[in-house]
Design a protein around this motif. Sequence first.
Motif, short mmCIF file in Angstrom:
data_model
loop_
_atom_site.label_atom_id
_atom_site.label_comp_id
_atom_site.label_asym_id
_atom_site.label_seq_id
_atom_site.Cartn_x
_atom_site.Cartn_y
_atom_site.Cartn_z
N ASP A 1 0.31 6.18 -6.35
CA ASP A 1 -0.44 7.45 -5.86
C ASP A 1 -0.70 7.73 -4.49
O ASP A 1 -1.74 8.32 -3.96
N PHE A 2 -0.19 6.78 -3.77
CA PHE A 2 -0.04 6.90 -2.22
C PHE A 2 0.08 8.09 -1.71
O PHE A 2 -0.86 8.77 -0.90
N ALA A 3 1.12 8.95 -2.10
CA ALA A 3 1.35 10.28 -1.28
C ALA A 3 0.09 11.24 -1.82
O ALA A 3 -0.22 12.02 -0.90
N ALA A 4 -0.32 11.07 -3.08
CA ALA A 4 -1.35 12.11 -3.69
C ALA A 4 -2.58 11.71 -2.59
O ALA A 4 -3.40 12.57 -2.08
N LEU B 1 -8.83 4.48 -1.48
CA LEU B 1 -8.13 3.57 -0.60
C LEU B 1 -8.32 2.03 -1.13
O LEU B 1 -7.28 1.41 -1.46
N ALA B 2 -9.59 1.75 -1.57
CA ALA B 2 -9.56 0.24 -2.20
C ALA B 2 -8.73 0.29 -3.56
O ALA B 2 -8.23 -0.82 -3.79
N LEU C 1 0.81 -1.26 -0.01
CA LEU C 1 0.00 -0.12 0.07
C LEU C 1 0.89 1.18 -0.09
O LEU C 1 0.60 2.11 -0.76
N ARG C 2 1.85 1.19 0.87
CA ARG C 2 2.91 2.35 0.84
C ARG C 2 3.73 2.76 -0.37
O ARG C 2 4.04 3.71 -0.54
N THR C 3 3.78 1.61 -1.17
CA THR C 3 4.64 1.81 -2.26
C THR C 3 3.74 2.04 -3.50
O THR C 3 4.26 2.21 -4.61
N ALA C 4 2.62 1.88 -3.38
CA ALA C 4 1.48 2.55 -4.61
C ALA C 4 2.04 3.66 -5.04
O ALA C 4 2.14 4.58 -4.42
N SER D 1 -17.78 12.71 0.12
CA SER D 1 -16.54 12.86 0.10
C SER D 1 -15.83 11.60 0.73
O SER D 1 -14.79 11.12 0.46
N VAL D 2 -16.58 11.01 1.98
CA VAL D 2 -16.36 9.93 2.54
C VAL D 2 -16.01 8.59 1.54
O VAL D 2 -15.34 7.93 1.30
N GLN D 3 -17.15 8.56 0.61
CA GLN D 3 -17.19 7.23 -0.31
C GLN D 3 -16.08 7.55 -1.36
O GLN D 3 -15.49 6.58 -1.61
N ALA D 4 -15.71 8.73 -1.79
CA ALA D 4 -14.44 8.80 -2.74
C ALA D 4 -13.40 8.50 -1.84
O ALA D 4 -12.25 7.79 -2.54
N LEU D 5 -13.12 8.62 -0.44
CA LEU D 5 -11.84 8.31 0.19
C LEU D 5 -11.89 6.89 0.17
O LEU D 5 -10.95 6.33 0.03
N ILE D 6 -12.91 6.33 0.46
CA ILE D 6 -12.92 4.91 0.60
C ILE D 6 -12.61 4.26 -0.86
O ILE D 6 -11.83 3.35 -0.78
#
Length: 196
Positions: free
Chosen positions: A13-16, A42-43, A8-11, A34-39
């Motif tokens: 777009d992780f920093a963005a 992350l998926a 996950l950390r090396t994906a 907004s919460v749905q877009a964040l979830i």
Amino acid sequence: LEAGPATLRTAPDFAAYLADLGAAQERRGLRPDSVQALISGLAGLERGSLPAVDAASLAATGTFGGGLRAGLLLLLALLAPVPLYLLGLAFGGRNPFWRAITAALALLLLPTLVEGVLGAAGWLGDLLGASALRAAPALSPWSSPFGLPIRALLTAAALGLAIYGFRGLCVQFGLLGNRREATLAPATTVEWEEAL
């Protein structure tokens, strides 16, 4: 998230994504979309990269939120009664078919009116720290759990009224049905040449 698995950390777009998450934490009036877009973002990162759709959703919720969203929806809510007034002014209120069409349009615009008022109240509650106002968007027809069935019922009622109104006008002008129906329909005819 910074202590999450290495994949996950090396994906890419992780920093963005972390920047978007930090911006969401600072934002006032965080909405369910907004919460749905964040979830969803992350998926996507858990799968290895952030899909373009999720990136676009995160960008949209990041820019169209808070005061901008509340102000725009309040402006739409204030403009919603204008076509109803103009329709009544142009065609009057004596013809039952035009009244039905006006009622249909009012039902279609009602969620926009309610969303604008409740969204502005919620944003104002965030600014003032008033919990009663802050909770107002939870009753919104666009984001509350019962909003979709209410909007579906309003749309069904609006469609029924619009069909009744437009069919009545078509019969009145002889476009549907036979001549006998057209003469029985309540009609207010104006001879424009004589009126002018």
